[in-house]
Design a protein around this motif. Structure first.
Motif, PDB file in Angstrom:
ATOM      1  N   THR A   1       0.943  -1.260  -0.040  1.00  0.00           N
ATOM      2  CA  THR A   1      -0.021  -0.009   0.031  1.00  0.00           C
ATOM      3  C   THR A   1       0.947   1.296   0.081  1.00  0.00           C
ATOM      4  N   SER A   2       2.030   1.186   0.885  1.00  0.00           N
ATOM      5  CA  SER A   2       2.874   2.312   0.875  1.00  0.00           C
ATOM      6  C   SER A   2       3.322   2.640  -0.504  1.00  0.00           C
ATOM      7  N   LEU A   3       3.972   1.755  -0.984  1.00  0.00           N
ATOM      8  CA  LEU A   3       4.514   1.773  -2.314  1.00  0.00           C
ATOM      9  C   LEU A   3       3.746   2.127  -3.394  1.00  0.00           C
ATOM     10  N   SER A   4       2.470   1.708  -3.517  1.00  0.00           N
ATOM     11  CA  SER A   4       1.259   1.911  -4.359  1.00  0.00           C
ATOM     12  C   SER A   4       1.158   3.520  -4.261  1.00  0.00           C
ATOM     13  N   ALA A   5       1.246   4.110  -3.021  1.00  0.00           N
ATOM     14  CA  ALA A   5       0.837   5.318  -2.776  1.00  0.00           C
ATOM     15  C   ALA A   5       2.023   6.445  -3.383  1.00  0.00           C
ATOM     16  N   ALA A   6       3.181   5.766  -3.107  1.00  0.00           N
ATOM     17  CA  ALA A   6       4.274   6.410  -3.697  1.00  0.00           C
ATOM     18  C   ALA A   6       4.442   6.575  -5.359  1.00  0.00           C
ATOM     19  N   ILE A   7       3.941   5.428  -5.778  1.00  0.00           N
ATOM     20  CA  ILE A   7       4.041   5.434  -7.275  1.00  0.00           C
ATOM     21  C   ILE A   7       2.844   6.218  -7.834  1.00  0.00           C
ATOM     22  N   ILE A   8       1.804   6.448  -7.279  1.00  0.00           N
ATOM     23  CA  ILE A   8       0.792   7.433  -7.442  1.00  0.00           C
ATOM     24  C   ILE A   8       1.164   8.723  -7.351  1.00  0.00           C
ATOM     25  N   GLU A   9       2.005   9.189  -6.634  1.00  0.00           N
ATOM     26  CA  GLU A   9       2.600  10.398  -6.450  1.00  0.00           C
ATOM     27  C   GLU A   9       3.491  10.667  -7.814  1.00  0.00           C
ATOM     28  N   LEU A  10       4.150   9.654  -8.058  1.00  0.00           N
ATOM     29  CA  LEU A  10       5.151   9.917  -9.338  1.00  0.00           C
ATOM     30  C   LEU A  10       4.168  10.140 -10.389  1.00  0.00           C
ATOM     31  N   SER A  11       2.820   9.443 -10.496  1.00  0.00           N
ATOM     32  CA  SER A  11       1.961   9.466 -11.580  1.00  0.00           C
ATOM     33  C   SER A  11       1.475  10.891 -12.062  1.00  0.00           C
ATOM     34  N   LYS A  12       1.695  11.765 -10.801  1.00  0.00           N
ATOM     35  CA  LYS A  12       1.022  13.259 -11.068  1.00  0.00           C
ATOM     36  C   LYS A  12       2.004  13.869 -11.892  1.00  0.00           C
ATOM     37  N   TYR A  13       3.044  13.333 -12.079  1.00  0.00           N
ATOM     38  CA  TYR A  13       4.148  14.006 -12.894  1.00  0.00           C
ATOM     39  C   TYR A  13       3.793  13.930 -14.421  1.00  0.00           C
ATOM     40  N   ARG A  14       2.790  13.150 -14.651  1.00  0.00           N
ATOM     41  CA  ARG A  14       2.418  13.027 -16.261  1.00  0.00           C
ATOM     42  C   ARG A  14       1.774  14.378 -16.841  1.00  0.00           C
ATOM     43  N   ASN A  15       1.294  15.313 -15.788  1.00  0.00           N
ATOM     44  CA  ASN A  15       0.832  16.665 -15.960  1.00  0.00           C
ATOM     45  C   ASN A  15       2.128  17.634 -16.632  1.00  0.00           C
ATOM     46  N   TYR A  16       3.136  17.263 -15.665  1.00  0.00           N
ATOM     47  CA  TYR A  16       4.514  17.906 -16.234  1.00  0.00           C
ATOM     48  C   TYR A  16       4.878  17.690 -17.571  1.00  0.00           C
ATOM     49  N   TYR A  17       4.765  16.324 -17.866  1.00  0.00           N
ATOM     50  CA  TYR A  17       5.148  15.957 -19.192  1.00  0.00           C
ATOM     51  C   TYR A  17       4.080  16.708 -20.412  1.00  0.00           C
ATOM     52  N   GLU A  18       2.717  16.866 -19.938  1.00  0.00           N
ATOM     53  CA  GLU A  18       1.765  17.298 -20.745  1.00  0.00           C
ATOM     54  C   GLU A  18       1.960  19.053 -20.957  1.00  0.00           C
ATOM     55  N   ILE A  19       2.394  19.343 -19.962  1.00  0.00           N
ATOM     56  CA  ILE A  19       2.814  20.806 -20.139  1.00  0.00           C
ATOM     57  C   ILE A  19       3.944  21.131 -21.120  1.00  0.00           C
ATOM     58  N   LYS A  20       5.116  20.227 -21.007  1.00  0.00           N
ATOM     59  CA  LYS A  20       5.973  20.277 -22.042  1.00  0.00           C
ATOM     60  C   LYS A  20       5.866  19.986 -23.200  1.00  0.00           C
ATOM     61  N   GLU A  21       5.011  18.995 -23.636  1.00  0.00           N
ATOM     62  CA  GLU A  21       4.587  18.614 -24.740  1.00  0.00           C
ATOM     63  C   GLU A  21       3.715  19.657 -25.636  1.00  0.00           C
ATOM     64  N   SER A  22       2.755  20.094 -24.890  1.00  0.00           N
ATOM     65  CA  SER A  22       1.689  20.776 -25.522  1.00  0.00           C
ATOM     66  C   SER A  22       2.066  22.194 -25.290  1.00  0.00           C
ATOM     67  N   ILE A  23       2.764  22.857 -24.386  1.00  0.00           N
ATOM     68  CA  ILE A  23       3.091  24.363 -24.126  1.00  0.00           C
ATOM     69  C   ILE A  23       4.635  24.776 -24.457  1.00  0.00           C
ATOM     70  N   LEU A  24       5.434  24.149 -23.733  1.00  0.00           N
ATOM     71  CA  LEU A  24       6.791  24.367 -23.835  1.00  0.00           C
ATOM     72  C   LEU A  24       7.459  23.993 -25.207  1.00  0.00           C
ATOM     73  N   PHE A  25       7.224  22.979 -25.656  1.00  0.00           N
ATOM     74  CA  PHE A  25       7.874  22.277 -26.825  1.00  0.00           C
ATOM     75  C   PHE A  25       7.399  23.101 -28.097  1.00  0.00           C
ATOM     76  N   PRO A  26       6.104  23.395 -28.249  1.00  0.00           N
ATOM     77  CA  PRO A  26       5.627  24.191 -29.557  1.00  0.00           C
ATOM     78  C   PRO A  26       6.436  25.405 -29.322  1.00  0.00           C
ATOM     79  N   GLU A  27       6.733  26.125 -28.411  1.00  0.00           N
ATOM     80  CA  GLU A  27       7.340  27.468 -28.114  1.00  0.00           C
ATOM     81  C   GLU A  27       8.909  27.421 -28.538  1.00  0.00           C
TER      82      GLU A  27
END
Length: 253
Positions: free
Chosen positions: A124-150
């Motif tokens: 359970t603890s490890l699953s919670a930690a991996i879910i925290e990493l999953s939040k980083y998908r937002n960062y990749y979306e920001i890079k791909e849809s906003i930063l990279f086009p610029e």
């Protein structure tokens, strides 16, 4: 100093040799001067060349991973002035800093799971930690849809963004697989350890390469004003960990 075109041609030869699996120690000793003076721009230009040659992405990733294993000390020692924490790139780096902490917290949890796999609290603890990493998908979306086009608007040769996007996709796939394996009634620890180790490695490597290669080039090519103009749109997606207070920032300005 060798012209950048010549250095890239030389790196291209080294890239091909690495794909064949030749000894990295021998390769380094034979090409010490180039490899000890390689710059972030050299690496980026090599990737641009490989993409322009329509080299398969997976082949590029394999060769660059091997090359970066040799070049990492050189790139780490390359002169670098981090952007202010008040800037857009500084905000991205702050999210990276917090990601680094979350990645570091995974290792002891993995150790606990392997020592006591029957303990549900460990899973359970490890699953919670991996879910925290999953939040980083937002960062990749920001890079791909906003930063990279610029970046593409300001830097004509940006094939490295295509490769970076492929790494993002790989990370997202591995994140989903890790969570799937953790939720299984019969967890195969050997398979799980292999997948999660690969996930952590690629997340660490992508973080390093964007900070010490991509963002250095961006700093030299795009004004801080233009980059800061990306804040509002990025906030609509939402940064994964650190959210700047734009109202305070505007008042100070």
């Amino acid at each position: 100093m060798i012209a950048i075109e010549e250095r890239v041609e030389h790196l291209l030869l080294i890239f091909e040799i690495l794909l064949k699996g030749d000894s990295q120690d021998k390769l380094f000793s034979e090409n010490r001067e180039l490899l000890e003076n390689c710059s972030p721009t050299d690496v980026s230009s090599l990737v641009d060349r490989l993409v322009s040659m329509e080299t398969p992405i997976e082949k590029i990733k394999t060769g660059i991973d091997r090359l970066m294993a040799i070049l990492r000390p050189t790139i780490e020692n390359h002169p670098y002035i981090p952007p202010s924490s008040e800037t857009y790139l500084g905000c991205l780096l702050e999210n990276n800093r917090i990601l680094d902490e979350k990645l570091g917290a995974i290792q002891p949890l993995l150790k606990q799971l392997n020592e006591f796999p029957e303990n549900e609290n460990n899973r359970t603890s490890l699953s919670a930690a991996i879910i925290e990493l999953s939040k980083y998908r937002n960062y990749y979306e920001i890079k791909e849809s906003i930063l990279f086009p610029e970046i593409r608007r300001h830097i004509s040769k940006s094939g490295c963004l295509t490769v970076m996007t492929s790494y993002h996709k790989e990370i997202k796939t591995k994140l989903e697989l890790v969570l799937h394996l953790l939720s299984s009634d019969n967890l195969d620890l050997a398979e799980f350890n292999k997948v999660v180790s690969g996930l952590l490695l690629v997340m660490y490597e992508v973080k390093f390469r964007e900070e010490r290669i991509l963002y250095i080039i961006v700093q030299d090519s795009i004004s801080e004003t233009v980059l800061n103009s990306l804040y509002d749109e990025s906030m609509e997606i939402g940064f994964p960990y650190f959210q700047p207070n734009l109202e305070d920032k505007k008042e100070n300005e």
